[in-house]
Design an enzyme around this catalytic site. Structure first.
Site, PDB file in Angstrom:
ATOM      1  N   CYS A  73       0.845  -1.013   0.057  1.00 23.14           N
ATOM      2  CA  CYS A  73      -0.005  -0.004  -0.100  1.00 23.14           C
ATOM      3  C   CYS A  73       0.943   1.306   0.050  1.00 23.14           C
ATOM      4  CB  CYS A  73      -0.844  -0.111   1.125  1.00 23.14           C
ATOM      5  SG  CYS A  73      -0.030   0.042   2.810  1.00 23.14           S
ATOM      6  N   CYS A  92       3.754   1.697   2.520  1.00 20.30           N
ATOM      7  CA  CYS A  92       5.063   1.081   2.252  1.00 20.30           C
ATOM      8  C   CYS A  92       5.843   2.097   1.648  1.00 20.30           C
ATOM      9  CB  CYS A  92       4.909  -0.188   1.595  1.00 20.30           C
ATOM     10  SG  CYS A  92       3.617  -1.500   2.382  1.00 20.30           S
ATOM     11  N   ASP A 133     -13.615  22.309 -32.114  1.00 20.56           N
ATOM     12  CA  ASP A 133     -13.213  23.239 -33.067  1.00 20.56           C
ATOM     13  C   ASP A 133     -13.634  22.664 -34.322  1.00 20.56           C
ATOM     14  OD1 ASP A 133     -11.709  25.164 -34.583  1.00 20.56           O
ATOM     15  OD2 ASP A 133     -10.444  23.500 -35.139  1.00 20.56           O
TER      16      ASP A 133
END
Length: 826
Positions: free
Chosen positions: A145, A148, A522
């Protein structure tokens, strides 16, 4: 290079240092002010403003760059700049609000490490810009995780020889700027309880997970022996010994990691789990302690393998380009490493081979599968002069290609680099969760300690009972599933999008795409081909072949797009040109020439009006064609008009399909922005299927149009080509550029880049972002509800210690697997 700016600062100049030469790629200039593009200029050092501050001179030492987050006006940039320049250790510090970058020159390398803290005190965040020089990348195995990653960062950051270190849990990479040997780096990371591997080491040679599997199996075997022994009359001392061996084998790595985490003042899950296991053993719950260790190890292995599959979404891109290239030399063909091939060398690519480096075709024709770059499955035909990209697959024809870039500068290399950077940027949701976890973990940890001590001291229950509940609380204090709920989903989505030909530059933009309520397009080159074509011809005298032949003969001397459209039409119809002479261009009007002794004119209606030619009898036809959105080219002499050629920009084939799919995805407001007249705009808008349009816009008017949409309370995305639409792309909440494979500017300017030059991938991108946001919400709610349930069930004694571990690791695994669904999204 046009840099994305906020609308309120779009008028500011982006400046380059005075010793820079102008290049096609950067658009920077040396010692003089010169227009680069609409709304952007560059200037010398003396002319630099806070919007485009030149980097400090590096003559007295190196300069390092940082991204500054949180600046919302140029005065913020000035505040940071002035404050840092008061630091005696800093030679020069300059902040560019337009680019969001801080450039610092320091007298000592150690000063650079203090910059993030100094900037944080001012209310902003400084993140080191990714710099290739000096940094080394290592893959980290064993991280479960984000905490760590924090443990490794803190441990490595305490080393005097390490100047800067960044560990990203999502990508599994560590980038470090240091003065150590490679062996020392590997050793120091190992001290933290993890395994590091140089980026150059192949995946199959990083077997840390195999070692973890073996240790977990051993731990499980002794746990099982102890459990069986407890029911078969084995002496209690032997059963306890089995459990102790199980704890020792499976818990050695977590305890080691916990030790270094505590030394680094980091409260990660290894600390919590190690405390729970050791505590269980101390109070005599050997089975519970062994079960905690075993379940924790199994959960970590499953999480590691799942996360590796997620990280492989980007690593698989790196395998697209071949390692060798066949180079044409004076002595014949020579096989070289791709990294050794220089610009200008000629490669030979056989049918069925992958193209190793970007270049231009100088011999041969073929069709090439460009899906790795653009995401388009239909092969693209290539002829002499066409650009080809590394990693794409050659079809049926042999090619000779002149190399145009080095291997590290290819389009695919830039995509990989940008996607890795995108995955390392925290999305707003992720940052919020991290802040919550930073508070939640210590609060629950303190609560666990109070639960262990206060009730027994006040006479409520026994020490063993409350210590056990406190240990269960320690396990629940780990917010692992919650912390990884967002980054794993974002990594999965960004990685999948990259393989489909869409570059999303960070979790922030992924989240914004899901919130977009209005999309502005555009017209030219986005909704339309951007190349005029002959739509219709009307003949007043003679026949069409004669009309087109005369027009094409006159226009053959011009390179104007309309002239090219007429010539292309003539070629397609098989109409030959006539002999002509005395050709002359009439600026802004048209052209003329002499054909078969007669003066022939080709041009606008105004040209013939000025020559006082009466064409009232055909005025209705001319007006009708103009109302349909055509640009008209009249052909005639000084006496009469022979006919009219109607030219118009055509809608792309995929545009209508893309707009329809966007509507099905719930996008209600789609707007077209164009500089064309109202008549043309109405027709193109009708053909494309957009809901409304703004016509007769200058480039700066597009910015106003975007702001008008935003003032309606909508999150607005702007889709353009990334070059002349830069101000509008910057003003929009989300800038989306098309055709990133062919232009560096598109890749640099926008937040999301469609690598193919069409809108085909836009509906899928919006859909992917919405699905990612839904999965993130699912993950967060599931994680929070799991934790809440565990907290409630601990005090009645329903939730045991091993059940708490199972709920924690199980929730984390479910979150990862749920996020991985995004990898399969097509």
């Amino acid at each position: 290079m046009i840099t994305k700016e906020k609308a309120k600062d779009k008028e500011k100049d982006v400046c380059c240092s005075g010793n820079q030469e102008e290049t096609a790629e950067t658009g920077c200039c040396s010692g003089k002010k010169e227009e680069v593009s609409e709304g952007t200029s560059c200037c010398s050092n003396e002319e630099a403003s806070s919007a485009g501050t030149p980097a400090p001179s590096s003559e007295k030492g190196e300069t390092r760059e940082f991204y500054i987050r949180g600046m919302d006006c140029p005065s913020c940039a000035a505040t940071v700049e002035k404050s840092l320049n008061k630091n005696p250790g800093i030679r020069a510090a300059t902040v560019s609000y337009g680019t969001g970058k801080l450039a610092v020159g320091a007298y000592e390398p150690a000063v650079y490490k203090t910059i993030p803290d100094d900037v944080k005190k001012l209310g902003f965040e400084a993140v080191p810009a990714r710099q290739d020089h000096g940094y080394e990348t290592y893959r980290i195995a064993g991280m479960d995780c984000g905490s760590c990653a924090m443990t490794i960062e803190k441990h490595m950051g305490r080393l005097s020889s390490v100047e800067d270190v960044r560990v990203n849990f999502s990508t599994g990479n560590m980038q470090v700027l240091h003065g150590l040997t490679q062996e020392q780096i590997l050793k120091e990371v190992k001290k933290s309880g993890f395994e590091a591997y140089p980026e150059s080491v192949p995946e199959e040679e990083t077997p840390a997970w195999k070692k973890g599997s073996f240790v977990t199996v051993i731990s499980g075997v002794f746990l099982a022996l102890g459990f069986i022994g407890s029911f078969t009359g084995v002496p209690a001392i032997l059963v306890t010994l089995m459990y102790a061996i199980s704890i020792a084998t499976g818990g050695f790595k977590p305890v080691k990691s916990a030790y270094y985490a505590v030394r680094s003042k980091s409260l990660d899950m290894n600390v919590l789990m190690a405390s729970a296991a050791i505590g269980a053993a101390i109070i005599g719950e050997w089975f519970e302690g062994a079960m905690v260790v075993f379940l924790f190890a199994v959960g970590n292995l499953l999480q590691d393998r799942s996360m590796e599959k997620t990280r492989d979404s980007i690593r698989s891109l790196m395998d697209l380009t071949p390692a060798k290239a066949l180079v044409k030399t004076e002595n014949g063909l020579e096989e070289k490493n791709v990294g050794d091939v220089g610009v200008g060398e000629v490669l030979v690519v056989r049918p069925g081979d992958k193209i190793p480096i970007d270049g231009k075709v100088i011999s041969g024709t073929t069709s090439i599968n460009e899906a790795p770059i653009t995401g388009e499955s239909i092969p693209s035909d290539k002829d002499i002069g066409d650009v080809v990209y590394a990693g794409t697959l050659n079809g049926h024809g042999a090619l000779e290609i002149r190399v145009s870039t080095l291997s590290e500068d290819t389009a695919i290399a830039k995509i990989i680099h940008m996607v890795e950077e995108a995955q390392e940027k925290k999305a707003p949701t992720e940052a919020l969760i991290d802040r919550f976890a930073a508070v939640y973990t210590p609060v629950v940890f303190i609560l666990a300690l109070l639960v262990m001590v206060v009730p027994p001291l006040t006479g409520f229950g026994t020490w063993g009972e409350w210590v056990y509940k406190g240990l269960a609380l320690l396990v629940v204090a780990c917010p692992c599933a919650l912390v990884i709920s967002t980054p794993v989903a974002i990594v999965s989505a960004i990685g999948n999008a990259a393989k489909q030909g869409v570059l999303i530059k960070g979790g922030t933009y992924l989240e914004k795409a899901a919130a977009v309520k209005s999309i502005a397009f555009d017209k030219t080159g986005t909704l339309t081909e951007g190349k005029p074509k002959v739509a219709k011809t009307v003949v007043f005298s003679g026949n069409e072949e004669e009309l087109i032949s005369q027009a094409a003969t006159i226009e053959s001397q011009s390179s104007h797009p309309i002239a090219e459209a007429i010539l292309t039409y003539a070629k397609g119809k098989g109409i030959t040109l006539q002999e002509g002479e005395d050709f002359q261009t009439m600026a802004g009007q048209g052209a003329k020439g002499v054909i078969e002794g007669r003066e022939v004119f080709v041009g606008k209606p105004k040209l013939f009006e000025d020559m006082q030619i009466d064409f009232r009898n055909v005025q209705d036809e001319i007006s009708r064609l103009q109302e349909e959105g055509n640009t008209l080219v009249l052909v005639g002499t000084r006496e009469s008009i022979s006919g009219v050629i109607a030219v118009r920009d055509t809608i792309r084939e995929v545009t209508v399909r893309a707009i329809e799919r966007l509507k099905k995805n719930g996008m209600k407001d789609m707007v077209m922005l164009t500089g064309d007249n109202e008549g043309t705009a109405v027709n193109i808008a009708g053909e494309a299927g957009v809901t409304r349009h703004f016509a007769e816009l200058m480039p700066e008017d597009k910015v106003t149009a975007i702001q008008k949409l935003q003032n309606e309370g909508k999150q607005v995305a702007m889709v353009g080509d990334g070059i002349n639409d830069a101000p509008a792309l910057a003003t929009a909440d989300l800038g989306i550029a098309m055709g990133g494979a062919g232009t560096d500017t598109a890749m640099e300017t926008a937040d999301i880049v469609l690598m193919a030059d069409n809108l085909e991938k836009l509906p899928e991108t919006i859909s992917l972002s919405k699905k990612a946001l839904n999965i993130i919400k699912q993950n967060i709610w599931f994680s929070l509800l799991t934790k809440a349930a565990a907290l409630i069930l601990i005090f009645p004694g329903i939730l045991t210690l091993w059940m708490a571990v199972l709920s924690d690791t199980g929730a984390a695994l479910i979150v990862i697997l749920n996020s991985m669904r995004l990898l399969r999204n097509k």
